[in-house]
Write a protein that holds these residues in place. Structure first.
Motif, PDB file in Angstrom:
ATOM      1  N   GLU A  16       0.874  -8.876  -8.333  1.00 38.52           N
ATOM      2  CA  GLU A  16       2.228  -9.473  -8.275  1.00 38.52           C
ATOM      3  C   GLU A  16       2.257 -10.785  -9.057  1.00 38.52           C
ATOM      4  O   GLU A  16       3.230 -11.088  -9.745  1.00 38.52           O
ATOM      5  N   ARG A  17       1.174 -11.530  -8.924  1.00 38.80           N
ATOM      6  CA  ARG A  17       1.133 -12.831  -9.601  1.00 38.80           C
ATOM      7  C   ARG A  17       1.165 -12.632 -11.126  1.00 38.80           C
ATOM      8  O   ARG A  17       1.946 -13.255 -11.839  1.00 38.80           O
ATOM      9  N   GLU A  18       0.332 -11.721 -11.603  1.00 37.30           N
ATOM     10  CA  GLU A  18       0.307 -11.458 -13.054  1.00 37.30           C
ATOM     11  C   GLU A  18       1.660 -10.948 -13.548  1.00 37.30           C
ATOM     12  O   GLU A  18       2.154 -11.370 -14.594  1.00 37.30           O
ATOM     13  N   GLY A  20       7.686   7.003  -4.537  1.00 35.20           N
ATOM     14  CA  GLY A  20       6.435   7.738  -4.707  1.00 35.20           C
ATOM     15  C   GLY A  20       5.815   7.549  -6.086  1.00 35.20           C
ATOM     16  O   GLY A  20       4.918   8.286  -6.480  1.00 35.20           O
ATOM     17  N   ARG A  21       6.290   6.541  -6.839  1.00 34.85           N
ATOM     18  CA  ARG A  21       5.724   6.307  -8.182  1.00 34.85           C
ATOM     19  C   ARG A  21       4.470   5.449  -8.117  1.00 34.85           C
ATOM     20  O   ARG A  21       3.639   5.480  -9.008  1.00 34.85           O
ATOM     21  N   LEU A  22       4.389   4.626  -7.080  1.00 37.49           N
ATOM     22  CA  LEU A  22       3.218   3.770  -6.871  1.00 37.49           C
ATOM     23  C   LEU A  22       2.733   3.982  -5.450  1.00 37.49           C
ATOM     24  O   LEU A  22       3.491   4.411  -4.589  1.00 37.49           O
ATOM     25  N   TYR A  23       1.478   3.685  -5.197  1.00 33.81           N
ATOM     26  CA  TYR A  23       0.981   3.676  -3.830  1.00 33.81           C
ATOM     27  C   TYR A  23       0.028   2.501  -3.663  1.00 33.81           C
ATOM     28  O   TYR A  23      -0.478   1.970  -4.657  1.00 33.81           O
ATOM     29  N   THR A  24      -0.145   2.083  -2.412  1.00 33.69           N
ATOM     30  CA  THR A  24      -1.029   0.935  -2.182  1.00 33.69           C
ATOM     31  C   THR A  24      -2.305   1.396  -1.490  1.00 33.69           C
ATOM     32  O   THR A  24      -2.301   2.393  -0.773  1.00 33.69           O
ATOM     33  N   ARG A  25      -3.376   0.678  -1.753  1.00 31.46           N
ATOM     34  CA  ARG A  25      -4.627   0.908  -1.014  1.00 31.46           C
ATOM     35  C   ARG A  25      -4.936  -0.406  -0.343  1.00 31.46           C
ATOM     36  O   ARG A  25      -5.017  -1.434  -1.032  1.00 31.46           O
ATOM     37  N   SER A  26      -5.096  -0.347   0.984  1.00 28.17           N
ATOM     38  CA  SER A  26      -5.131  -1.612   1.719  1.00 28.17           C
ATOM     39  C   SER A  26      -6.254  -2.512   1.206  1.00 28.17           C
ATOM     40  O   SER A  26      -7.405  -2.087   1.074  1.00 28.17           O
ATOM     41  N   GLY A  27      -5.861  -3.717   0.887  1.00 22.67           N
ATOM     42  CA  GLY A  27      -6.798  -4.721   0.403  1.00 22.67           C
ATOM     43  C   GLY A  27      -7.222  -4.522  -1.044  1.00 22.67           C
ATOM     44  O   GLY A  27      -7.958  -5.326  -1.593  1.00 22.67           O
ATOM     45  N   LYS A  28      -6.768  -3.449  -1.679  1.00 23.83           N
ATOM     46  CA  LYS A  28      -7.257  -3.162  -3.039  1.00 23.83           C
ATOM     47  C   LYS A  28      -6.188  -3.287  -4.111  1.00 23.83           C
ATOM     48  O   LYS A  28      -6.496  -3.356  -5.284  1.00 23.83           O
ATOM     49  N   GLY A  29      -4.919  -3.256  -3.702  1.00 23.26           N
ATOM     50  CA  GLY A  29      -3.867  -3.412  -4.693  1.00 23.26           C
ATOM     51  C   GLY A  29      -2.929  -2.221  -4.764  1.00 23.26           C
ATOM     52  O   GLY A  29      -2.927  -1.351  -3.894  1.00 23.26           O
ATOM     53  N   THR A  30      -2.167  -2.187  -5.833  1.00 20.30           N
ATOM     54  CA  THR A  30      -1.129  -1.165  -6.005  1.00 20.30           C
ATOM     55  C   THR A  30      -1.506  -0.284  -7.188  1.00 20.30           C
ATOM     56  O   THR A  30      -1.907  -0.788  -8.238  1.00 20.30           O
ATOM     57  N   TYR A  31      -1.367   1.020  -6.995  1.00 20.96           N
ATOM     58  CA  TYR A  31      -1.834   1.986  -7.993  1.00 20.96           C
ATOM     59  C   TYR A  31      -0.695   2.893  -8.432  1.00 20.96           C
ATOM     60  O   TYR A  31       0.284   3.075  -7.708  1.00 20.96           O
ATOM     61  N   VAL A  32      -0.871   3.482  -9.591  1.00 25.30           N
ATOM     62  CA  VAL A  32       0.123   4.427 -10.120  1.00 25.30           C
ATOM     63  C   VAL A  32      -0.131   5.800  -9.497  1.00 25.30           C
ATOM     64  O   VAL A  32      -1.262   6.288  -9.497  1.00 25.30           O
TER      65      VAL A  32
END
Ligand code: GLP
Length: 248
Positions: A44-46, A69-81
């Motif tokens: 988010e910062r970048e 459903g275009r992105l998903y999150t992995r807890s503590g690891k960030g947001t992925y496509v």
């Protein structure tokens, strides 16, 4: 990350909210393949530096993409496509093998179970056979390019496909076998589709993230002559399928 060169100028005078403009730019990066499936997107910062907007605005854009459903999150690891969804038209009767082949995906199956059982009364009635007569039951995990997409449990009157279990059901398309070996051309179907929470077993077999629903599909499939040959219960990954239909 590549996006940096492409980050478009946002139109701050426009009536389109800024978060929607950021989302459109990120959507475009996903569509063009610049942001690839299962890769982590910038933080988010970048992104807030890149687009010169607040982190709140970035978060709003990302949440909208997660909802779609275009992105998903992995807890503590960030947001992925997320992987693109498989668009499935509903007007045509096709097999899993055909569905994947037209998309250039390699279909495969893992056999989870195959047996004979006496037909329960209601199912016998729907399949137009006597209660207690033999049904073939085949349970398969269906994969596309090695990815776990669906679990399908087919029930077929054994008398219409005697010896079906002797074939290699991991290697062959069921519909192809029914056509080649038994002269059964499946041509019509009645299907119901509903969203449901997966069972724990389904979630594991389908390797699904927590919180994603399955599409539960029930289908009776018949030949052109109206002979009902198959009752299928399927669970498709809700995050990988989109069902399309043309309405008139
Ligand atoms: C689709 C249908 C199932 C059918 C299957 C056959 O997935 N929903 O009802 O059993 O195709 O697929 P294949 O011929 O690839 O085994």
């Amino acid at each position: 990350m590549g996006l940096s060169d492409a980050a478009p100028e946002l139109d701050r005078q426009s009536s389109v909210p800024i978060f929607a403009q950021v989302k459109a730019a990120l959507d475009a990066a996903v569509e063009s393949g610049e942001l690839r499936p299962h890769r982590r997107i910038p933080s988010e910062r970048e992104l807030s530096t890149l687009f010169s907007v607040s982190r709140m605005t970035i978060r709003q854009a990302l949440l909208a993409m997660i909802d779609e459903g275009r992105l998903y999150t992995r807890s503590g690891k960030g947001t992925y496509v997320a992987e693109g969804k498989i668009e499935q038209p509903l007007q045509r009767l096709t097999s899993f093998t055909q569905d994947m082949a037209v998309r250039g995906l390699r279909p495969s199956s893992r056999l989870l179970g195959a047996d004979l059982l006496p037909a329960p009364i209601e199912l016998a009635h729907a399949l137009d056979i006597s209660p207690g007569s033999e049904l073939v039951r085949i349970r398969r995990l269906r994969l596309a390019d090695g990815q776990h997409l669906a679990i399908e449990t087919s029930h077929l009157p054994h008398a219409r496909c005697p010896g079906l279990l002797e074939h290699d059901l991991e290697k062959h398309s069921l519909y192809q076998l029914l056509h080649d070996r038994y002269g059964l051309d499946l041509a019509t179907a009645k299907q119901t589709i509903e969203a449901a929470a997966p069972t724990e077993e389904e979630r594991e077999l389908l390797e699904m993230p927590v919180g994603v629903p399955v599409l539960r599909i029930h289908r009776f499939t018949s030949t052109r002559a109206g002979v009902v040959c198959e009752f299928v219960q399927s669970a498709y990954r809700g995050d990988r399928y989109q069902l399309n239909v043309d309405l008139r």
